[in-house]
Design an enzyme around this catalytic site. Sequence first.
Site, short mmCIF file in Angstrom:
data_model
loop_
_atom_site.label_atom_id
_atom_site.label_comp_id
_atom_site.label_asym_id
_atom_site.label_seq_id
_atom_site.Cartn_x
_atom_site.Cartn_y
_atom_site.Cartn_z
N GLY A 253 30.00 -34.17 34.26
CA GLY A 253 30.71 -34.75 33.15
C GLY A 253 30.74 -33.99 32.01
N GLU A 294 25.69 -32.28 38.92
CA GLU A 294 26.86 -32.07 39.56
C GLU A 294 28.23 -31.65 38.82
OE1 GLU A 294 26.53 -34.92 42.92
OE2 GLU A 294 27.28 -36.50 41.23
N TYR A 338 46.62 -39.22 32.37
CA TYR A 338 45.51 -39.52 31.26
C TYR A 338 45.81 -39.05 29.54
CZ TYR A 338 42.85 -38.62 35.37
OH TYR A 338 42.26 -38.56 36.75
N CYS A 365 61.53 -35.71 38.35
CA CYS A 365 62.54 -36.58 38.11
C CYS A 365 61.94 -38.13 37.50
CB CYS A 365 63.42 -37.15 39.18
SG CYS A 365 64.29 -35.91 39.79
#
Length: 443
Positions: A253, A294, A338, A365
């Site tokens: 994160g 991780e 996002y 497109c």
Amino acid sequence: MKNSANQNIKPLTTRVNERGNLEISGCDLTELAEKFSTPLYVVDENTLRTICREYKEAFAPYPNTRLLFASKSLCTMATSRILAQEGFGFDVVSDGEMFTVHKAGVDMKTVLFNGSNKGIDELNLALELGVGRISVDNFLELSLLNELAQKSGKTADILLRITPGIECHTHEYIQTGHLDSKFGFDLTQIDSAIELIQDEYKKLNLKGLHAHIGSQIFETKVYKDEVDILFAQMVRINEKFGLNLDELNLGGGLGVKYTNVDHPPSTFEIADIIINALEENIKKYGIKPVIYLEPGRSIVCTAGVTLYTIGSSKQVPHGTKYIAIDGGMADNPRPSMYQAEYFAQIANKPEKPADETVTVAGRYCESGDILIKNITLPTPEEGDILCVYNTGAYNYSMSSNYNRVTKPAMVLINEGCADIIVERETLEDLTRNDKLPQRLGEK
Ligand code: LLP
């Protein structure tokens, strides 16, 4: 507190060379574009290895730390080999990621298999390849994995994925640890899961708990909260069920700096918060757990850039000036998904005065295929090479063949050497899996 590379926009080895061109790790970007064509993903090995070493240094004060790399952010054989050489294990979420790290020669005991709806074939592959841990996400998977382990005469070392109920301030789609989440066991479901493991699922060996609170995180306190919640749950479970759980996976994160408005904490600050929280809990409860981290984005993002060639442009009368590039949402879907923002420079004239504000439009497109809105650059011209920074994470791994366009190549650069690590797709690759049923006739 020391700075770390995730707080930079550019790879650490970026400079302007004698020819006035952008250069990364001794490779002139205009030469890379000419030699390998564009769009081109470029990964700077030096930045990647430096970041790995920063993580190791930051967590060295807590030797019970296991660093796993979240393969979902970038999964190629070459980058996996580098990460393994730097001492990282891997978090994989599919048979494809598992297979790739296996083919890269990774010791599968250092691999943890995650995911919210793992398939039977995938679980079987994990058992066959002997992955070190499986993080079980839900009740169905508990029973399925137990059954498959029984059939293959194996036992599986597992973690339980839980949702700790932590909300962090990041984009809604990349928050994962809040209570109303599709991932993992709700806190109220953990005990039933453990009862099942104790009473029925004899092939499952529960080692600890796993959570992941979100991605592109800039806050540090959420990590303390996470340690406190997971630790307290572990202690409660051990007492209630007479177990000796001693593994906590805190997920990934840590954020990166995409543009000047981003101020992510350094790896050292995050490590400090986590280690202090661990020490407090260790003092209180007397257990010294193994922790797994991780991270994905903060390991690979800053090491990657994408090169594009500028093509046509359009000045809307009294409006926006668009410049078009030869890539866009298929090689980098993040701006359209996002509203992600990126910084870029023109590789062949980075030091010319930035005198024109333009919007960088992709070639796909869709009106939404805009890579960068309103960036001020030295007047962009056809043939210029645009270098977009911070594209190492979640660009190649989320790329598609939208509009039936081939995916770019990826090169690994280091002190003047550039090697292809992912070949550019060919038109033949695009039709390789297509079939023409005979009944459709010859033509
Ligand atoms: N562990 C688990 C269980 C995860 O779900 C993730 C990311 C990570 C670790 C790695 O997180 P990182 O350190 O990279 O933040 N496609 C989105 C990001 C989705 C992240 C999903 N899970 C994006 O492009 O921003």
